[in-house]
Design an enzyme around this catalytic site. Structure first.
Site, mmCIF file in Angstrom:
data_model
loop_
_atom_site.group_PDB
_atom_site.id
_atom_site.type_symbol
_atom_site.label_atom_id
_atom_site.label_comp_id
_atom_site.label_asym_id
_atom_site.label_seq_id
_atom_site.Cartn_x
_atom_site.Cartn_y
_atom_site.Cartn_z
ATOM 1 N N GLU A 105 0.407 -0.877 0.101
ATOM 2 C CA GLU A 105 -0.424 0.174 -0.436
ATOM 3 C C GLU A 105 0.689 1.309 -0.001
ATOM 4 O O GLU A 105 2.102 1.340 0.794
ATOM 5 C CB GLU A 105 -0.861 0.257 1.223
ATOM 6 N N ASP A 109 -2.747 6.412 6.965
ATOM 7 C CA ASP A 109 -3.011 7.309 7.148
ATOM 8 C C ASP A 109 -4.252 6.909 8.685
ATOM 9 O O ASP A 109 -3.815 6.045 9.504
ATOM 10 C CB ASP A 109 -3.673 7.864 6.502
ATOM 11 N N ASP A 166 -1.452 10.888 -4.275
ATOM 12 C CA ASP A 166 -2.336 11.713 -4.741
ATOM 13 C C ASP A 166 -2.906 13.095 -5.121
ATOM 14 O O ASP A 166 -2.960 12.842 -3.299
ATOM 15 C CB ASP A 166 -3.218 11.330 -6.064
ATOM 16 N N ARG A 172 1.413 11.587 -8.848
ATOM 17 C CA ARG A 172 1.608 10.729 -8.611
ATOM 18 C C ARG A 172 2.902 10.573 -9.217
ATOM 19 O O ARG A 172 3.574 9.686 -8.716
ATOM 20 C CB ARG A 172 0.450 9.569 -8.867
HETATM 21 P P1 IMP Z 1 -6.399 5.663 5.316
HETATM 22 O O1 IMP Z 1 -7.175 4.818 5.623
HETATM 23 O O2 IMP Z 1 -6.823 6.713 6.317
HETATM 24 O O3 IMP Z 1 -5.304 4.421 6.046
HETATM 25 O O4 IMP Z 1 -5.676 6.527 4.522
HETATM 26 C C1 IMP Z 1 -5.091 5.587 3.560
HETATM 27 C C2 IMP Z 1 -5.343 6.034 2.021
HETATM 28 O O5 IMP Z 1 -5.634 7.392 2.155
HETATM 29 C C3 IMP Z 1 -4.491 5.748 0.538
HETATM 30 O O6 IMP Z 1 -4.222 4.943 -0.179
HETATM 31 C C4 IMP Z 1 -4.503 7.295 -0.072
HETATM 32 O O7 IMP Z 1 -4.681 6.912 -0.844
HETATM 33 C C5 IMP Z 1 -5.115 8.375 0.862
HETATM 34 N N1 IMP Z 1 -4.155 8.826 1.695
HETATM 35 C C6 IMP Z 1 -4.111 9.349 2.702
HETATM 36 N N2 IMP Z 1 -3.034 10.247 3.118
HETATM 37 C C7 IMP Z 1 -2.498 10.724 2.199
HETATM 38 C C8 IMP Z 1 -1.414 11.658 1.920
HETATM 39 O O8 IMP Z 1 -1.444 12.576 2.515
HETATM 40 N N3 IMP Z 1 -1.717 11.768 0.571
HETATM 41 C C9 IMP Z 1 -2.267 11.141 -0.842
HETATM 42 N N4 IMP Z 1 -2.828 9.934 -0.693
HETATM 43 C C10 IMP Z 1 -2.880 10.487 0.874
HETATM 44 MG MG MG Z 2 -5.208 5.347 -2.782
#
Ligand code: IMP
Ligand code: MG
Length: 184
Positions: A105, A109, A166, A172
């Site tokens: 991945e 986040d 992105d 990207r």
């Molecule tokens: P999560 O589900 O909150 O862990 O976020 C993961 C997804 O959110 C990743 O696959 C990214 O596509 C997007 N994402 C989270 N933080 C960022 C960032 O700082 N920049 C770009 N995409 C992010």
């Molecule tokens: Mg993503």
């Protein structure tokens, strides 16, 4: 790299990870995976689209006869409740059972996306299962996840772009990781 390029001059507030450091770190991860998976049946499952650039460099740093496949996790928003639904992009994902799987991945986040993907893969009974992330944000996670065994970089809890990451599908292609101006 041309330091006068438009993106770097106008769109990026701060460079967090330089291209040369990304290349070096991915080679280290590749060496580690090569050691860990010698003699195993490695299948790398990459979440589209963010992790493709990381994946393409990582697999070329691994000296093993591995396979890779792609998985799309689409986030649909319905009112205030986000709904995550996986869309399988490749037939080879049917073959997860009994394989040694690494989920790849772009960034960790809140953990919601990885938690969902991990549960989806775990249900398919791989022989072993680990996660590799290019970046991990230093923060409290809102979802329970299996901690990634392979982490490229730990980044601050800011919105970052580049190297597959992105903002509204752009940036990207940036060969480094940076903080976007005017976004937070
Ligand atoms: P999560 O589900 O909150 O862990 O976020 C993961 C997804 O959110 C990743 O696959 C990214 O596509 C997007 N994402 C989270 N933080 C960022 C960032 O700082 N920049 C770009 N995409 C992010
Ligand atoms: Mg993503």
């Amino acid at each position: 790299m041309n330091k006068k390029s438009g993106i770097l001059t106008y769109d990026i507030e701060k460079v967090l990870v330089e291209e040369k450091d990304i290349i070096k770190r991915i080679k280290d991860l590749g060496r580690q995976i090569t050691e860990d998976y010698a003699g195993k049946d490695l299948l790398m499952v990459s979440l589209l689209k963010g992790s493709v650039i990381f994946l393409s460099d990582l697999v070329r740093s691994i000296d093993l006869p591995l396979e890779f496949a792609f998985l799309t996790i689409t986030n649909y928003s319905r009112g205030t409740k986000p709904l995550i639904r996986p869309k399988v992009g490749e037939r080879s994902l049917d073959d997860i059972e009994g394989r040694d799987v690494i989920l790849v991945e772009d960034i960790l986040d809140t953990g919601n996306t990885i938690a969902y993907a991990q549960q989806w893969i775990a249900r398919k009974n791989p022989a072993s299962f680990e996660t590799a992330v290019f970046c991990s944000k230093k923060k409290q996670r809102s979802s329970e996840i299996r901690e990634p065994k392979y982490v490229g970089f730990t980044v601050p809890d800011r919105f970052v772009v580049g190297y597959g990451l992105d903002y509204a599908e752009k940036y990207r292609n940036l060969p480094l990781v940076g903080i976007l101006r005017d976004v937070q």
